[in-house]
Design an enzyme around this catalytic site. Structure first.
Site: not given
Length: 334
Positions: A248, A299, A189
């Site tokens: 996101d 990620e 992360h």
């Protein structure tokens, strides 16, 4: 030129949720040709990645926190640089079904489970095993997660190996085995900032994807296949500026040739990401309190809520099998 590994003490954890205070070490892996990486045993976390720019000036290109206490404080640490598990991303309603049995996982995100739970892998001190192989330096970090940890079945033995090699190559190699059928999805992360400071708005990003998962307002994937994003604002198949882009999203990769390409025009630094995983989550840190847009997460890993989705690539791990995940970061400047 021979690679080197340097070990230093960081401090001792305060101890939480019944855990004993534990010493934490920092290991710096240095190729000697410009790339140097520092990893902490707390959370098997990536704390520094020193990379030269086009003029040879070196800067840390991952966001870091000032001290161990900051990393232990969830309010100040949204998984910064951490190894995330036992399952990264979300598990809807914190429920998992395997072979007719239902398991209730730790609910640490409202009704749901995210990034391994309240005491996920990012909250533990891992065992470190440094290795030198000529011009390559490797740090293996291992953690044993007991049966029932955060609600997961099976005792899981996990490992992440950080390797630095000449030519600006950083490899993250994950492995895991289990004593009972379970689910696994590990990732890192880190918040990347190739300028070394400021916001990532000046960067450009390309992602090898024409599809993305469609989320509801709780960031859970809706039923149905990933959406075609060709020609939309999420179409990053060609490099686009991050200025004004709030991301996101979980992008489903088109093929394994490459996953993402991040570039900072001011410094000339470029990072190319290659992985054997099916997806890459992209987050521009728009909700990182006090450090908004200070970095971008890339990620690599499984799809969100894959444990509950038969239409997604499987994340099940059975005894006798070995979970594997390999992601390589290639750094250059020009």
């Amino acid at each position: 030129m021979a690679a080197t590994i340097r070990r230093e003490s960081v401090g001792t954890t305060a101890g939480h949720a019944g855990q004993e205070p534990t010493p934490v070490d920092a290991y710096t892996l240095d190729t000697g040709d410009g790339l140097a990486v520092t990893v902490w045993t707390y959370g098997a976390g990536l704390v520094e990645v020193l990379v030269p720019d086009r003029r040879g000036h070196t800067a840390n290109v991952v966001v870091r926190l000032p001290d161990l206490a900051s990393y232990e404080d969830r309010a100040r640490n949204p998984y910064v640089g951490s190894t995330v598990g036992r399952y990264c991303r979300c598990v809807s309603h914190a429920r998992l079904r395997l072979d007719g049995d239902e398991y209730l996982l730790d609910r640490n995100d409202g009704r749901h489970h995210v990034h391994g739970g309240t005491l996920g892998f990012d909250r533990y001190v891992w065992r470190a095993h440094p290795e030198l192989h000529g011009d390559r330096a490797v740090l293996r970090l291992r953690l044993d997660s007991p049966d029932g940890d955060q609600g997961y079945p099976g005792t899981l033995s996990a490992e992440v190996a950080y390797e630095v090699a000449p030519g600006g190559r950083l490899t993250l190699d994950y492995r895991a085995t289990t004593t009972a059928s379970t689910v696994v999805g590990l990732t890192n992360h880190a918040y990347w900032n190739l300028a070394g400071t400021g916001r990532v708005d000046g960067h450009t990003l390309a992602v090898n994807s024409t599809r993305t998962t469609v989320f509801d307002d709780e960031l859970l994937p809706l039923p149905g296949p990933p959406a075609d994003i060709t020609g939309t604002r999420l179409d990053l198949t060609r490099p686009r500026s991050l200025d004004g882009q709030a991301l996101d999203n979980c992008f489903v990769l088109d093929d394994p040739a490459w996953a993402a390409h991040l570039h900072d025009p001011a410094s000339g630094r470029t990072m190319r990401v290659v992985t054997d995983q099916p997806a890459v989550g992209v987050y521009t840190a728009d909700h990182f309190t006090g450090r908004r847009r200070s970095g971008i997460c890339l990620e690599t890993g499984a799809l969100p809520d894959a444990p509950n989705r038969d239409d997604y690539p499987p994340v099940r791990l059975d005894p006798g099998q070995v979970y594997r995940h390999r992601t390589v970061h290639h750094f250059s400047a020009g």
